[in-house]
Design a protein around this motif. Structure first.
Motif, PDB file in Angstrom:
ATOM      1  N   ASP A  57       0.825  -1.214   0.000  1.00  0.00           N
ATOM      2  CA  ASP A  57       0.000   0.000   0.000  1.00  0.00           C
ATOM      3  C   ASP A  57       0.860   1.266   0.000  1.00  0.00           C
ATOM      4  O   ASP A  57       0.361   2.358  -0.281  1.00  0.00           O
ATOM      5  N   GLY A  58       2.156   1.102   0.323  1.00  0.00           N
ATOM      6  CA  GLY A  58       3.046   2.267   0.352  1.00  0.00           C
ATOM      7  C   GLY A  58       3.528   2.640  -1.041  1.00  0.00           C
ATOM      8  O   GLY A  58       3.507   1.820  -1.963  1.00  0.00           O
ATOM      9  N   PRO A  59       3.978   3.874  -1.246  1.00  0.00           N
ATOM     10  CA  PRO A  59       4.468   4.313  -2.558  1.00  0.00           C
ATOM     11  C   PRO A  59       5.672   3.477  -3.004  1.00  0.00           C
ATOM     12  O   PRO A  59       6.603   3.244  -2.221  1.00  0.00           O
ATOM     13  N   LEU A  60       5.653   3.024  -4.251  1.00  0.00           N
ATOM     14  CA  LEU A  60       6.737   2.187  -4.759  1.00  0.00           C
ATOM     15  C   LEU A  60       8.065   2.929  -4.713  1.00  0.00           C
ATOM     16  O   LEU A  60       9.095   2.350  -4.345  1.00  0.00           O
ATOM     17  N   GLU A  61       8.075   4.193  -5.093  1.00  0.00           N
ATOM     18  CA  GLU A  61       9.330   4.956  -5.113  1.00  0.00           C
ATOM     19  C   GLU A  61       9.962   5.005  -3.718  1.00  0.00           C
ATOM     20  O   GLU A  61      11.186   4.860  -3.579  1.00  0.00           O
ATOM     21  N   ALA A  62       9.136   5.167  -2.696  1.00  0.00           N
ATOM     22  CA  ALA A  62       9.656   5.202  -1.323  1.00  0.00           C
ATOM     23  C   ALA A  62      10.235   3.845  -0.933  1.00  0.00           C
ATOM     24  O   ALA A  62      11.266   3.776  -0.245  1.00  0.00           O
ATOM     25  N   ARG A  63       9.589   2.752  -1.367  1.00  0.00           N
ATOM     26  CA  ARG A  63      10.096   1.411  -1.053  1.00  0.00           C
ATOM     27  C   ARG A  63      11.424   1.162  -1.766  1.00  0.00           C
ATOM     28  O   ARG A  63      12.356   0.581  -1.198  1.00  0.00           O
ATOM     29  N   TYR A  64      11.510   1.609  -3.020  1.00  0.00           N
ATOM     30  CA  TYR A  64      12.766   1.467  -3.762  1.00  0.00           C
ATOM     31  C   TYR A  64      13.882   2.276  -3.089  1.00  0.00           C
ATOM     32  O   TYR A  64      15.018   1.814  -2.979  1.00  0.00           O
ATOM     33  N   ASP A  65      13.554   3.496  -2.687  1.00  0.00           N
ATOM     34  CA  ASP A  65      14.561   4.337  -2.018  1.00  0.00           C
ATOM     35  C   ASP A  65      15.074   3.658  -0.751  1.00  0.00           C
ATOM     36  O   ASP A  65      16.278   3.679  -0.462  1.00  0.00           O
ATOM     37  N   LEU A  66      14.169   3.050  -0.001  1.00  0.00           N
ATOM     38  CA  LEU A  66      14.549   2.359   1.230  1.00  0.00           C
ATOM     39  C   LEU A  66      15.443   1.164   0.916  1.00  0.00           C
ATOM     40  O   LEU A  66      16.473   0.948   1.568  1.00  0.00           O
ATOM     41  N   LEU A  67      15.066   0.397  -0.091  1.00  0.00           N
ATOM     42  CA  LEU A  67      15.864  -0.770  -0.476  1.00  0.00           C
ATOM     43  C   LEU A  67      17.264  -0.354  -0.891  1.00  0.00           C
ATOM     44  O   LEU A  67      18.264  -0.943  -0.447  1.00  0.00           O
ATOM     45  N   HIS A  68      17.360   0.658  -1.738  1.00  0.00           N
ATOM     46  CA  HIS A  68      18.678   1.058  -2.244  1.00  0.00           C
ATOM     47  C   HIS A  68      19.525   1.721  -1.164  1.00  0.00           C
ATOM     48  O   HIS A  68      20.759   1.616  -1.196  1.00  0.00           O
ATOM     49  N   ALA A  69      18.888   2.372  -0.205  1.00  0.00           N
ATOM     50  CA  ALA A  69      19.648   2.904   0.928  1.00  0.00           C
ATOM     51  C   ALA A  69      20.285   1.767   1.720  1.00  0.00           C
ATOM     52  O   ALA A  69      21.365   1.922   2.303  1.00  0.00           O
ATOM     53  N   LEU A  70      19.629   0.620   1.695  1.00  0.00           N
ATOM     54  CA  LEU A  70      20.111  -0.543   2.431  1.00  0.00           C
ATOM     55  C   LEU A  70      21.210  -1.285   1.682  1.00  0.00           C
ATOM     56  O   LEU A  70      22.175  -1.761   2.286  1.00  0.00           O
ATOM     57  N   ILE A  71      21.110  -1.382   0.344  1.00  0.00           N
ATOM     58  CA  ILE A  71      22.002  -2.284  -0.396  1.00  0.00           C
ATOM     59  C   ILE A  71      23.045  -1.604  -1.279  1.00  0.00           C
ATOM     60  O   ILE A  71      24.013  -2.263  -1.690  1.00  0.00           O
ATOM     61  N   ASP A  72      22.891  -0.334  -1.583  1.00  0.00           N
ATOM     62  CA  ASP A  72      23.778   0.274  -2.585  1.00  0.00           C
ATOM     63  C   ASP A  72      25.250   0.221  -2.179  1.00  0.00           C
ATOM     64  O   ASP A  72      26.121   0.005  -3.032  1.00  0.00           O
ATOM     65  N   ASP A  73      25.552   0.411  -0.911  1.00  0.00           N
ATOM     66  CA  ASP A  73      26.953   0.385  -0.477  1.00  0.00           C
ATOM     67  C   ASP A  73      27.575  -1.002  -0.584  1.00  0.00           C
ATOM     68  O   ASP A  73      28.802  -1.143  -0.579  1.00  0.00           O
ATOM     69  N   ALA A  74      26.723  -2.030  -0.689  1.00  0.00           N
ATOM     70  CA  ALA A  74      27.232  -3.404  -0.800  1.00  0.00           C
ATOM     71  C   ALA A  74      27.684  -3.735  -2.219  1.00  0.00           C
ATOM     72  O   ALA A  74      28.377  -4.730  -2.434  1.00  0.00           O
ATOM     73  N   HIS A  75      27.286  -2.907  -3.204  1.00  0.00           N
ATOM     74  CA  HIS A  75      27.676  -3.118  -4.604  1.00  0.00           C
ATOM     75  C   HIS A  75      27.319  -4.535  -5.069  1.00  0.00           C
ATOM     76  O   HIS A  75      28.139  -5.254  -5.645  1.00  0.00           O
ATOM     77  N   PHE A  76      26.078  -4.911  -4.835  1.00  0.00           N
ATOM     78  CA  PHE A  76      25.608  -6.220  -5.240  1.00  0.00           C
ATOM     79  C   PHE A  76      25.584  -6.348  -6.769  1.00  0.00           C
ATOM     80  O   PHE A  76      25.444  -5.357  -7.500  1.00  0.00           O
ATOM     81  N   ASN A  77      25.641  -7.593  -7.233  1.00  0.00           N
ATOM     82  CA  ASN A  77      25.487  -7.901  -8.648  1.00  0.00           C
ATOM     83  C   ASN A  77      24.116  -7.407  -9.133  1.00  0.00           C
ATOM     84  O   ASN A  77      23.146  -7.388  -8.366  1.00  0.00           O
ATOM     85  N   ARG A  78      24.028  -7.050 -10.403  1.00  0.00           N
ATOM     86  CA  ARG A  78      22.766  -6.513 -10.946  1.00  0.00           C
ATOM     87  C   ARG A  78      21.612  -7.514 -10.800  1.00  0.00           C
ATOM     88  O   ARG A  78      20.451  -7.120 -10.648  1.00  0.00           O
ATOM     89  N   ILE A  79      21.917  -8.808 -10.844  1.00  0.00           N
ATOM     90  CA  ILE A  79      20.862  -9.815 -10.713  1.00  0.00           C
ATOM     91  C   ILE A  79      20.321  -9.823  -9.292  1.00  0.00           C
ATOM     92  O   ILE A  79      19.103  -9.890  -9.078  1.00  0.00           O
ATOM     93  N   THR A  80      21.211  -9.740  -8.303  1.00  0.00           N
ATOM     94  CA  THR A  80      20.772  -9.653  -6.905  1.00  0.00           C
ATOM     95  C   THR A  80      19.878  -8.434  -6.719  1.00  0.00           C
ATOM     96  O   THR A  80      18.819  -8.514  -6.081  1.00  0.00           O
ATOM     97  N   VAL A  81      20.303  -7.307  -7.257  1.00  0.00           N
ATOM     98  CA  VAL A  81      19.534  -6.064  -7.129  1.00  0.00           C
ATOM     99  C   VAL A  81      18.162  -6.214  -7.779  1.00  0.00           C
ATOM    100  O   VAL A  81      17.136  -5.815  -7.211  1.00  0.00           O
ATOM    101  N   ARG A  82      18.128  -6.830  -8.955  1.00  0.00           N
ATOM    102  CA  ARG A  82      16.846  -6.987  -9.667  1.00  0.00           C
ATOM    103  C   ARG A  82      15.900  -7.897  -8.897  1.00  0.00           C
ATOM    104  O   ARG A  82      14.689  -7.629  -8.811  1.00  0.00           O
ATOM    105  N   LEU A  83      16.428  -8.959  -8.319  1.00  0.00           N
ATOM    106  CA  LEU A  83      15.597  -9.860  -7.523  1.00  0.00           C
ATOM    107  C   LEU A  83      15.067  -9.151  -6.273  1.00  0.00           C
ATOM    108  O   LEU A  83      13.900  -9.329  -5.896  1.00  0.00           O
ATOM    109  N   ALA A  84      15.919  -8.344  -5.650  1.00  0.00           N
ATOM    110  CA  ALA A  84      15.496  -7.587  -4.469  1.00  0.00           C
ATOM    111  C   ALA A  84      14.437  -6.553  -4.852  1.00  0.00           C
ATOM    112  O   ALA A  84      13.480  -6.320  -4.093  1.00  0.00           O
ATOM    113  N   GLU A  85      14.597  -5.934  -6.009  1.00  0.00           N
ATOM    114  CA  GLU A  85      13.610  -4.947  -6.463  1.00  0.00           C
ATOM    115  C   GLU A  85      12.272  -5.609  -6.764  1.00  0.00           C
ATOM    116  O   GLU A  85      11.211  -5.063  -6.433  1.00  0.00           O
ATOM    117  N   HIS A  86      12.318  -6.774  -7.396  1.00  0.00           N
ATOM    118  CA  HIS A  86      11.063  -7.496  -7.666  1.00  0.00           C
ATOM    119  C   HIS A  86      10.352  -7.824  -6.366  1.00  0.00           C
ATOM    120  O   HIS A  86       9.122  -7.676  -6.261  1.00  0.00           O
TER     121      HIS A  86
END
Length: 270
Positions: free
Chosen positions: A139-168
């Motif tokens: 029910d929350g805004p998708l953009e806000a959820r994405y921002d939260l996810l990337h704040a959590l994982i961006d410093d880890a420099h995950f593989n693009r596939i990991t990031v895509r699975l997390a985004e899905h």
């Protein structure tokens, strides 16, 4: 059964699709989302009384010329099969999407890395219940959820596939808790590699000898090779927490203290 049969029939073709697997996976994740949000479309594509030709015509109206040939071939195969529930076709499309991402990881030589990164994401979220709830709040805004996810994982420099699975997992929770989805993905990658991921949480680093001993124990226990993913969390104080699939054995000091506290409270209540 229809899901498994369809995926088995496309396994070799998906495996040989090279870098197209990335795009196929992305397209199928998007289509999963479209189907989940449109129950009438689910029913139209799975109605046993509707000729397959009509279902294929509907697919072409919706996706013709907009997706890769392999993606369309998968969808055509799925609508030609029998489904006990309309929403089962959504599950099948999502399964195909993950399969495609696994084959892309194979092609890139990153399958184990993605599996480990998913386990790292899972471990990072264990003690963050509010973050987990926000990530799977449909029910929350998708953009806000994405921002939260990337704040959590961006410093880890995950593989693009990991990031895509997390985004899905964030965009389309599918009525699942976030950690449940990540564990499901870890299990799928483990089966794909023919081994199990064993996540061990301890207060301090383990020696190579200790890790090898754990690997030997759990290889015997689960009946196939295992990969030990070690998480150092000083908050557990001592002992170990071991997770294999959905099974968790928590012998950490903090878990024992929490259990003792519950017993004391229960005794007080009595």
């Amino acid at each position: 059964m229809a899901d498994r049969e369809s995926r088995d029939s496309f396994a070799k073709r998906l495996s040989a699709s090279g870098d197209d697997a990335w795009e196929i996976g992305n397209e199928l994740f998007t289509i999963t989302y479209v189907l989940d949000k449109n129950p009438r479309l689910q029913r139209a594509l799975t109605d046993p009384g509707r000729p397959t030709e009509d279902k294929v015509r509907l697919l072409n109206e919706l996706f013709g010329g907009k997706v890769l040939d392999m993606t369309m071939a998968i969808l055509v195969d799925l609508v030609g099969r029998s489904w006990s529930r309309a929403r089962d076709i959504d599950n099948a499309v999502e399964d195909f999407a993950v399969d495609a991402m696994m084959y892309q990881a194979d092609k890139d030589g990153k399958t184990l890395q993605v599996s480990i990164e998913l386990a790292q994401l899972q471990s990072a979220l264990l003690n963050l219940p509010v973050v987990r709830a926000d990530l799977s709040d449909d029910d929350g805004p998708l953009e806000a959820r994405y921002d939260l996810l990337h704040a959590l994982i961006d410093d880890a420099h995950f593989n693009r596939i990991t990031v895509r699975l997390a985004e899905h997992s964030t965009r389309n929770p599918r009525n699942r808790r976030y950690l449940e989805t990540i564990q499901w993905l870890i299990n799928k990658f483990s089966r794909h590699m023919g081994e199990s991921m064993v996540t061990v949480t301890a207060a301090t680093e383990l020696s190579e000898e200790q890790i090898q001993r754990l690997a030997k124990i759990y290889t015997k226990k689960v009946g196939r090779p295992v990969h030990i993913h070690l998480v150092v969390d000083r908050n557990v104080i001592g002992g170990m927490r071991v997770q294999v699939g959905d099974e968790v054995t928590d012998n950490t000091v903090v878990a024992q203290l929490q259990a003792l506290r519950r017993k004391v409270k229960a005794g007080t209540a009595e």
